[in-house]
Design a protein around this motif. Structure first.
Motif, PDB file in Angstrom:
ATOM      1  N   ALA A  60       0.858  -1.177   0.000  1.00  0.00           N
ATOM      2  CA  ALA A  60       0.000   0.000   0.000  1.00  0.00           C
ATOM      3  C   ALA A  60       0.897   1.231   0.000  1.00  0.00           C
ATOM      4  O   ALA A  60       1.945   1.251   0.652  1.00  0.00           O
ATOM      5  N   LEU A  61       0.501   2.256  -0.736  1.00  0.00           N
ATOM      6  CA  LEU A  61       1.327   3.449  -0.882  1.00  0.00           C
ATOM      7  C   LEU A  61       0.908   4.541   0.095  1.00  0.00           C
ATOM      8  O   LEU A  61      -0.271   4.669   0.445  1.00  0.00           O
ATOM      9  N   LEU A  62       1.882   5.336   0.503  1.00  0.00           N
ATOM     10  CA  LEU A  62       1.645   6.489   1.361  1.00  0.00           C
ATOM     11  C   LEU A  62       1.796   7.764   0.536  1.00  0.00           C
ATOM     12  O   LEU A  62       2.751   7.890  -0.249  1.00  0.00           O
ATOM     13  N   PHE A  63       0.861   8.691   0.705  1.00  0.00           N
ATOM     14  CA  PHE A  63       0.925   9.998   0.048  1.00  0.00           C
ATOM     15  C   PHE A  63       0.862  11.067   1.130  1.00  0.00           C
ATOM     16  O   PHE A  63       0.138  10.921   2.118  1.00  0.00           O
ATOM     17  N   ARG A  64       1.577  12.178   0.896  1.00  0.00           N
ATOM     18  CA  ARG A  64       1.713  13.182   1.951  1.00  0.00           C
ATOM     19  C   ARG A  64       1.896  14.573   1.354  1.00  0.00           C
ATOM     20  O   ARG A  64       2.584  14.756   0.349  1.00  0.00           O
ATOM     21  N   LYS A  65       1.249  15.568   2.011  1.00  0.00           N
ATOM     22  CA  LYS A  65       1.382  16.960   1.600  1.00  0.00           C
ATOM     23  C   LYS A  65       1.339  17.843   2.839  1.00  0.00           C
ATOM     24  O   LYS A  65       0.405  17.772   3.645  1.00  0.00           O
TER      25      LYS A  65
ATOM     26  N   LYS B 258       1.357  24.928  10.592  1.00  0.00           N
ATOM     27  CA  LYS B 258       1.640  23.818   9.693  1.00  0.00           C
ATOM     28  C   LYS B 258       0.619  22.696   9.862  1.00  0.00           C
ATOM     29  O   LYS B 258       0.197  22.373  10.968  1.00  0.00           O
ATOM     30  N   ASN B 259       0.239  22.095   8.733  1.00  0.00           N
ATOM     31  CA  ASN B 259      -0.693  20.967   8.688  1.00  0.00           C
ATOM     32  C   ASN B 259      -0.189  19.945   7.680  1.00  0.00           C
ATOM     33  O   ASN B 259       0.606  20.275   6.788  1.00  0.00           O
ATOM     34  N   VAL B 260      -0.668  18.712   7.812  1.00  0.00           N
ATOM     35  CA  VAL B 260      -0.285  17.647   6.875  1.00  0.00           C
ATOM     36  C   VAL B 260      -1.508  16.836   6.469  1.00  0.00           C
ATOM     37  O   VAL B 260      -2.298  16.411   7.319  1.00  0.00           O
ATOM     38  N   LEU B 261      -1.657  16.651   5.168  1.00  0.00           N
ATOM     39  CA  LEU B 261      -2.618  15.695   4.608  1.00  0.00           C
ATOM     40  C   LEU B 261      -1.872  14.396   4.353  1.00  0.00           C
ATOM     41  O   LEU B 261      -0.794  14.396   3.746  1.00  0.00           O
ATOM     42  N   GLY B 262      -2.420  13.283   4.804  1.00  0.00           N
ATOM     43  CA  GLY B 262      -1.810  11.980   4.571  1.00  0.00           C
ATOM     44  C   GLY B 262      -2.853  10.992   4.081  1.00  0.00           C
ATOM     45  O   GLY B 262      -3.977  10.994   4.577  1.00  0.00           O
TER      46      GLY B 262
ATOM     47  N   SER C 226       3.218  18.591  -6.216  1.00  0.00           N
ATOM     48  CA  SER C 226       4.003  18.957  -5.031  1.00  0.00           C
ATOM     49  C   SER C 226       3.947  17.898  -3.936  1.00  0.00           C
ATOM     50  O   SER C 226       4.676  17.992  -2.945  1.00  0.00           O
ATOM     51  N   TRP C 227       3.088  16.892  -4.082  1.00  0.00           N
ATOM     52  CA  TRP C 227       2.962  15.854  -3.062  1.00  0.00           C
ATOM     53  C   TRP C 227       4.151  14.903  -3.122  1.00  0.00           C
ATOM     54  O   TRP C 227       4.833  14.781  -4.132  1.00  0.00           O
TER      55      TRP C 227
ATOM     56  N   GLY D  51       4.573   9.090  12.765  1.00  0.00           N
ATOM     57  CA  GLY D  51       4.292  10.489  12.457  1.00  0.00           C
ATOM     58  C   GLY D  51       4.311  10.847  10.991  1.00  0.00           C
ATOM     59  O   GLY D  51       4.348  12.035  10.646  1.00  0.00           O
ATOM     60  N   TRP D  52       4.256   9.855  10.093  1.00  0.00           N
ATOM     61  CA  TRP D  52       4.323  10.154   8.660  1.00  0.00           C
ATOM     62  C   TRP D  52       3.176  11.046   8.195  1.00  0.00           C
ATOM     63  O   TRP D  52       3.306  11.780   7.197  1.00  0.00           O
ATOM     64  N   ASP D  53       2.045  11.000   8.914  1.00  0.00           N
ATOM     65  CA  ASP D  53       0.870  11.774   8.525  1.00  0.00           C
ATOM     66  C   ASP D  53       0.709  13.030   9.379  1.00  0.00           C
ATOM     67  O   ASP D  53      -0.387  13.588   9.474  1.00  0.00           O
ATOM     68  N   GLY D  54       1.799  13.474   9.993  1.00  0.00           N
ATOM     69  CA  GLY D  54       1.752  14.667  10.826  1.00  0.00           C
ATOM     70  C   GLY D  54       2.936  15.580  10.562  1.00  0.00           C
ATOM     71  O   GLY D  54       3.847  15.264   9.783  1.00  0.00           O
ATOM     72  N   THR D  55       2.957  16.730  11.220  1.00  0.00           N
ATOM     73  CA  THR D  55       4.057  17.672  11.059  1.00  0.00           C
ATOM     74  C   THR D  55       5.293  17.155  11.802  1.00  0.00           C
ATOM     75  O   THR D  55       5.197  16.300  12.668  1.00  0.00           O
ATOM     76  N   GLY D  56       6.436  17.669  11.432  1.00  0.00           N
ATOM     77  CA  GLY D  56       7.674  17.266  12.092  1.00  0.00           C
ATOM     78  C   GLY D  56       8.306  16.027  11.506  1.00  0.00           C
ATOM     79  O   GLY D  56       9.366  15.591  11.967  1.00  0.00           O
ATOM     80  N   PHE D  57       7.676  15.434  10.488  1.00  0.00           N
ATOM     81  CA  PHE D  57       8.221  14.237   9.842  1.00  0.00           C
ATOM     82  C   PHE D  57       9.007  14.653   8.602  1.00  0.00           C
ATOM     83  O   PHE D  57       8.553  15.484   7.814  1.00  0.00           O
ATOM     84  N   SER D  58      10.164  14.059   8.405  1.00  0.00           N
ATOM     85  CA  SER D  58      10.979  14.361   7.229  1.00  0.00           C
ATOM     86  C   SER D  58      10.646  13.401   6.099  1.00  0.00           C
ATOM     87  O   SER D  58      10.789  12.179   6.241  1.00  0.00           O
TER      88      SER D  58
END
Length: 462
Positions: free
Chosen positions: A153-158, A219-223, A271-272, A299-306
């Motif tokens: 399964a793939l992860l997408f993040r913005k 800052k916000n994150v869409l995952g 940009s994702w 934390g991949w779906d939150g802020t502070g993740f690289s």
């Protein structure tokens, strides 16, 4: 005047007072048979209501409805007084409704006793995206070679920023494949196996979520996590896969309204970032799911993740005129069942019996060491000797595999489901201990003396 007359007069006065104070009110307002729905793409939604009164033989003889924008004070439409007893599926007949806009509605009624109710409490609904051009978002995909039917399964993040006070925020989303979506680590909605199964080349449902409470200033994150689902999984026989397409895809649009009246749209585009290194290593409807907890990205779906090591997505041009709002009831968790027995078969296999055939999945809490692998097989029946029997499943594996990271973990599949009564547990030598639903939801502390698998089932109401 004697006491009987005084009593009679008192009763008469009381009855008259009750009749004078008798009221009728309007309750249980529904739009398209739902309470305050969001994401409707019906141009003339229908309204329903019920009457409440302390009198018998009550009948509605007329009604009046009014509609306005939730954010405004003006009345956009008033039906006027209609001499009609209809209170089910009364259609809106005002001016054309606008994409993504929130509306309120109210109704009052007249009854057969000559009384008129007050206006009902306000009820609400929100329109979906009514035209293909309303979708500003782009379809995006991964370029990974691992993006295949039996791949991960793939992860997408913005990540994005909001610097003003937020009044409302709404997400419109659909995928090629099944998804779980998040904002700042919070899962959107309580549905599973979204966007559901349709004939994807003709109709693809999208979902709408009110995410106002999840989006914050700063800052916000869409995952989004996406598995193959019905879109490209093997369906029926003859290795019939990739029926609707070969690549997982995402289309997501976040509409934000700020306190100063301005708006902002966050869309899926180039940009994702995406990754194929998440813990769901494979997920397929017939075969089941493999989950490797060692590959979890905290934390991949939150802020502070690289996400520097993640790949850039690519934009794709797929038709948007097939996108429709969600019409069916979503798949939700409805019930939790406990095993009725745990036993060894004549072959010596550990089997859990739930007492009836179910459609759903298992929740298992396991305590072990890193790399321990728990294999859960599903079956509907036992053979005549009482052994675990899967020949009737033909080529379907119907198997979930969980690989431990460390210590105590709870596992549940994400993008598959099973029809079963029996579970066969392999991969450990400890005791199988059924736990009740409150223990499972609370993740009670387990004994550290030995490895345990603690199963229960959550039915998903398919």
């Amino acid at each position: 005047m004697n006491m009987k007359k005084i009593l009679s007069l008192s009763v008469t006065v009381l009855l008259l007072m009750c009749l004078c104070n008798a009221q009728v009110s309007v309750i249980n307002l529904r739009c398209e048979d739902r309470v305050n729905p969001i994401g409707l793409d019906i141009l003339n939604p229908r309204f329903s209501w019920q009457l409440l009164s302390d009198q018998r033989d009550l009948e509605q003889t007329a009604y009046e409805m009014r509609v306005g924008k939730k954010s405004g004070k003006d009345i956009l439409w008033n039906s006027g007084k209609k001499a009609d007893s209809q209170s089910l599926f009364v259609p809106y007949t005002g001016n054309t409704l606008e994409s993504g806009t929130e509306y309120y509605w109210q109704v009052r009624v007249w009854d057969n006793k000559g009384r008129v109710s007050g206006w009902s409490e306000k009820a609400y609904w929100q329109m979906g995206l009514l035209q293909p051009s309303d979708w500003k978002a782009k379809w995006i995909e991964s370029t990974s070679d691992a993006d295949t039917v039996n791949g991960p399964a793939l992860l997408f993040r913005k990540q994005f920023s909001s610097e003003k006070k937020i009044v409302s925020a709404t997400v419109f989303i659909t995928t090629h494949g099944m998804y779980n979506a998040f904002i700042n680590g919070q899962k959107l909605g309580d549905a599973f196996l979204t966007p559901g199964w349709t004939s994807y080349n003709k109709r693809l449902q999208y979902q709408v979520y009110d995410v106002t409470k999840f989006v914050k200033m700063g800052k916000n994150v869409l995952g989004v996590n996406i598995g193959s689902g019905w879109y490209r999984t093997n369906l029926a026989w003859n290795n019939n896969k990739n029926i609707y397409g070969k690549k997982i895809g995402l289309l997501e649009q976040l509409e934000i309204v700020y306190a100063d009246g301005s708006r902002e749209t966050i869309i899926s585009d180039g940009s994702w970032k995406t990754s194929d290194q998440g813990p769901i290593r494979s997920s397929e409807i017939y075969n089941g799911e493999t989950y490797d907890a060692r590959k979890e990205m905290e934390g991949w779906d939150g802020t502070g993740f690289s996400d520097q090591a993640w790949q850039q997505v690519i934009e794709k041009d797929y038709p948007k005129n097939i996108l429709i709002a969600t019409y069916n009831e979503p798949v939700r968790m409805h019930e939790t069942f406990q095993p009725v027995r745990v036993f060894k078969t004549p072959k010596g296999e550990e089997v859990i019996d739930f007492g009836q055939n179910l459609v759903g999945w298992e929740e298992i809490i396991v305590k072990g060491k890193q790399g321990d692998t728990i294999i859960v097989d599903h079956a509907e029946v036992l053979d005549k000797e009482g052994n675990f029997y899967t020949d009737n499943l033909r080529a379907a594996k119907s198997q979930n595999i969980y690989i431990l990271k460390d210590s105590e973990e709870m596992f549940m599949p994400h993008f598959t489901f099973h029809g079963f009564r029996y579970l066969r547990i392999k991969g450990f030598t400890g005791e199988i201990v059924p736990m009740n639903s409150s223990q499972i939801r609370g993740l009670d502390v387990l004994s550290s003396e030995r490895t345990k698998a603690l199963p229960s089932l959550s039915s998903v109401g398919l």
